[in-house]
Design an enzyme around this catalytic site. Sequence first.
Site, mmCIF file in Angstrom:
data_model
loop_
_atom_site.group_PDB
_atom_site.id
_atom_site.type_symbol
_atom_site.label_atom_id
_atom_site.label_comp_id
_atom_site.label_asym_id
_atom_site.label_seq_id
_atom_site.Cartn_x
_atom_site.Cartn_y
_atom_site.Cartn_z
ATOM 1 N N CYS A 1 0.835 -1.201 0.000
ATOM 2 C CA CYS A 1 0.000 0.000 0.000
ATOM 3 C C CYS A 1 0.868 1.247 0.000
ATOM 4 O O CYS A 1 1.361 1.662 1.050
ATOM 5 C CB CYS A 1 -0.931 -0.008 1.214
ATOM 6 S SG CYS A 1 -2.001 1.441 1.313
ATOM 7 N N CYS B 1 -0.642 4.030 2.149
ATOM 8 C CA CYS B 1 -0.470 3.864 3.594
ATOM 9 C C CYS B 1 0.964 4.133 4.024
ATOM 10 O O CYS B 1 1.203 4.835 5.019
ATOM 11 C CB CYS B 1 -0.840 2.439 4.005
ATOM 12 S SG CYS B 1 -2.392 1.819 3.340
ATOM 13 N N ASP B 2 1.920 3.567 3.296
ATOM 14 C CA ASP B 2 3.305 3.527 3.783
ATOM 15 C C ASP B 2 4.264 4.459 3.061
ATOM 16 O O ASP B 2 5.420 4.601 3.476
ATOM 17 C CB ASP B 2 3.840 2.091 3.683
ATOM 18 C CG ASP B 2 3.037 1.122 4.535
ATOM 19 O OD1 ASP B 2 2.502 1.564 5.564
ATOM 20 O OD2 ASP B 2 2.942 -0.068 4.168
#
Length: 304
Positions: free
Chosen positions: A130, A133-134
């Site tokens: 992701c 997300c990261d």
Amino acid sequence: MYDLIIIGGGPAGMTAAVYAARKKMNTIVVTKEFGGQPMWTREIENYMGYQFITGPELMVKFEEQVRQFPVNIHYEEVIGLEVNPDGIFTVLGQENIYQGKTVIIASGKRPRRLDVPGEIEFTGRGVSYCATCDGPLFAQKRVAVVGGGNSALQAAIELSTVAAKVYLVSWGPYNADPIVVDKMKVAANVEELQGYIAKNIDGSQMVEKFVIEKMDTKENIELSVDGVFVEVGLIPNTEFAMKVPGLEFNEFNEVVTDCRTRTGVPGLFAAGDVTNGPDKQIVIAAGDGAKAALVAFDYLLHKK
């Protein structure tokens, strides 16, 4: 006993919940996590009503609308689905058991792994699925993105705004929308490596190198990177339903439905990316969810 059990909390499941609630159906949504695949998507430019919105922002809008209705939402993974001779469904969660007259499978998909040495060991320590997300964790670092579809190129675009260097590794030509390809090629710090496959991921405490192999020469190339973002496709979340008699799956383990979201099991419907529908889009998943709820209501209305 519920009128309808919805398995999944993405666009299809949430839309189905709204339509079911408007029909006064006693409904519960059982989902491992909220939002589905849009939670991994930073830029959405093709969902009607929004010229631009992020995936998480859009799903918050979905949830706000669902919360306007008396719909129960239970967060747990579904591990089994059964149907008894009377046509009553039993949904087995990790902690609870639910029974319903109808079920909509809207469980979506999950990222496919590379299945190379080091991938599992370094998941969460440099290996990610992701970019949304990261990505911020890799500011001014070197990363690799593996894949050639829309999700891979979008990840490369997103990471190019924070990382010092982005290697885009794909085994063949891109299978992405032309507008996405054009945006990727504008990013000066993205290096395209076409015709390569992943071999292994290595490091000490965190990812330090990513070894890829050139397909035509079999030459190994070692990339010095801090992160590897895997974007090589998705797997439908259908394992819990594999033993349901009469439920058909295609070669990708997607649930086979007709144009009204019906499966081969009376009272069991499926919506969104988990189905064999030809296109995987948020707007299509939401439409499927609406259709499935309406068809489920019609099924109960005419059931003897």
